[in-house]
Enzyme design. Sequence first.
Site, PDB file in Angstrom:
ATOM      1  N   ARG A   1       0.842  -1.210   0.000  1.00 37.64           N
ATOM      2  CA  ARG A   1       0.000   0.000   0.000  1.00 37.64           C
ATOM      3  C   ARG A   1       0.871   1.252   0.000  1.00 37.64           C
ATOM      4  O   ARG A   1       0.526   2.263  -0.582  1.00 37.64           O
ATOM      5  CB  ARG A   1      -0.918  -0.009   1.232  1.00 37.64           C
TER       6      ARG A   1
ATOM      7  N   ASP B   1      -9.343  -4.638   8.355  1.00 33.68           N
ATOM      8  CA  ASP B   1      -8.469  -5.739   8.799  1.00 33.68           C
ATOM      9  C   ASP B   1      -9.083  -6.453   9.995  1.00 33.68           C
ATOM     10  O   ASP B   1      -8.962  -7.672  10.144  1.00 33.68           O
ATOM     11  CB  ASP B   1      -7.084  -5.184   9.154  1.00 33.68           C
TER      12      ASP B   1
ATOM     13  N   ARG C   1     -11.664  -8.647   8.612  1.00 26.55           N
ATOM     14  CA  ARG C   1     -11.022  -9.807   7.973  1.00 26.55           C
ATOM     15  C   ARG C   1     -10.568 -10.805   9.034  1.00 26.55           C
ATOM     16  O   ARG C   1     -10.791 -12.008   8.912  1.00 26.55           O
ATOM     17  CB  ARG C   1      -9.808  -9.365   7.148  1.00 26.55           C
TER      18      ARG C   1
ATOM     19  N   HIS D   1      -2.604   0.522   8.545  1.00 28.39           N
ATOM     20  CA  HIS D   1      -3.275  -0.363   7.586  1.00 28.39           C
ATOM     21  C   HIS D   1      -2.226  -0.646   6.516  1.00 28.39           C
ATOM     22  O   HIS D   1      -2.130   0.040   5.501  1.00 28.39           O
ATOM     23  CB  HIS D   1      -4.519   0.307   6.993  1.00 28.39           C
TER      24      HIS D   1
END
Length: 291
Positions: free
Chosen positions: A87, A147, A150, A174
Amino acid sequence: MKISIVGAGHVGSTTAYALLLKGLCDELVLVDVAGDLAEGEALDLRHCRAGLNFSGEIIGTDDYSATRDSDMIIITAGMARRPGMTRMDLREKNIEIMKSIVEELMKYNDDTLLFAVSNPVDVMAYTAYKESGLPAHKVFGLGTLLDTMRLRSIMAERVGMEAALSGAYVLGEHGESMFPVFSQMSADVPLDELNDLFEDVVKGGIKVIEKKGATFYAPGLSIADAVEAVAKDTQDVLPVSVFLEEHGIYIGYPAVVGRGGVKPSKMTLSPEEDEGFNRSIEVLKKAQRGI
Ligand code: NAI
């Protein structure tokens, strides 16, 4: 609530759909540089009107004036990762895009909530905060809410739903330095087992991107969770990206979310979790320096 979404790509359009399904807005605007795309998504969504009994406005455009006086603006525009990228690789390009978007938005919105989703999301939230001039409690980002969902979803599959919903979190950046928080859980599951499945959370996003090109259902739903806390003023504590005054950065940390914005909460971390937190702080201090 009037909600605007900038970026009508995979995440923006799925978010729009989730917000409508959950009945979280009465006016929805999609803005994208690709004006046809935004218009097309809005038209597709307008065809859901009868099914959802929704009679509010749904607009798709490349004209920022349509966002005027939004209660909340979700920014999902910018470059997305391709296989092999982190990212943080999107940082330079997306900072420029975020700055130009916020500059446009502030012409029509002087008292809105800005919610960053584009990656690297903590850096994007900081950029939106700096560029908008809004107070920090009015600018936040998706942080580690996705997250956390998840992690809990993977736990539900492997150790059962009860444990999954018993207080596990992901906090921090993140990104590569995110870390799990299992110390708050009420369920009793061996730590080794939990740490093993966390590996799949860190790699979760890129695995989906490798197989289908983008990840959007789970992001869209977790964004809707944050919007729900705002729209219904729940004051829920969610692991979003918030400004921590003492560190001078945006980072995924538990925060109280409501109609007026966000306020960092407090969570007592184990020494190991604290180490993870400090690692993320260092990564994000470096990434947010000089913006
Ligand atoms: P996408 O490529 O499908 O959509 C991005 C959209 O942004 C495109 O439609 C593009 O035309 C638009 N765009 C680009 N520059 C723009 C500008 N200056 N003004 C207005 N619109 C502009 O990408 P996708 O998959 O929707 O991802 C969007 C972003 O969200 C990426 O940065 C991605 O990494 C991030 N993301 C963040 C997550 C999180 O948990 N924070 C989860 C999933 C994605």
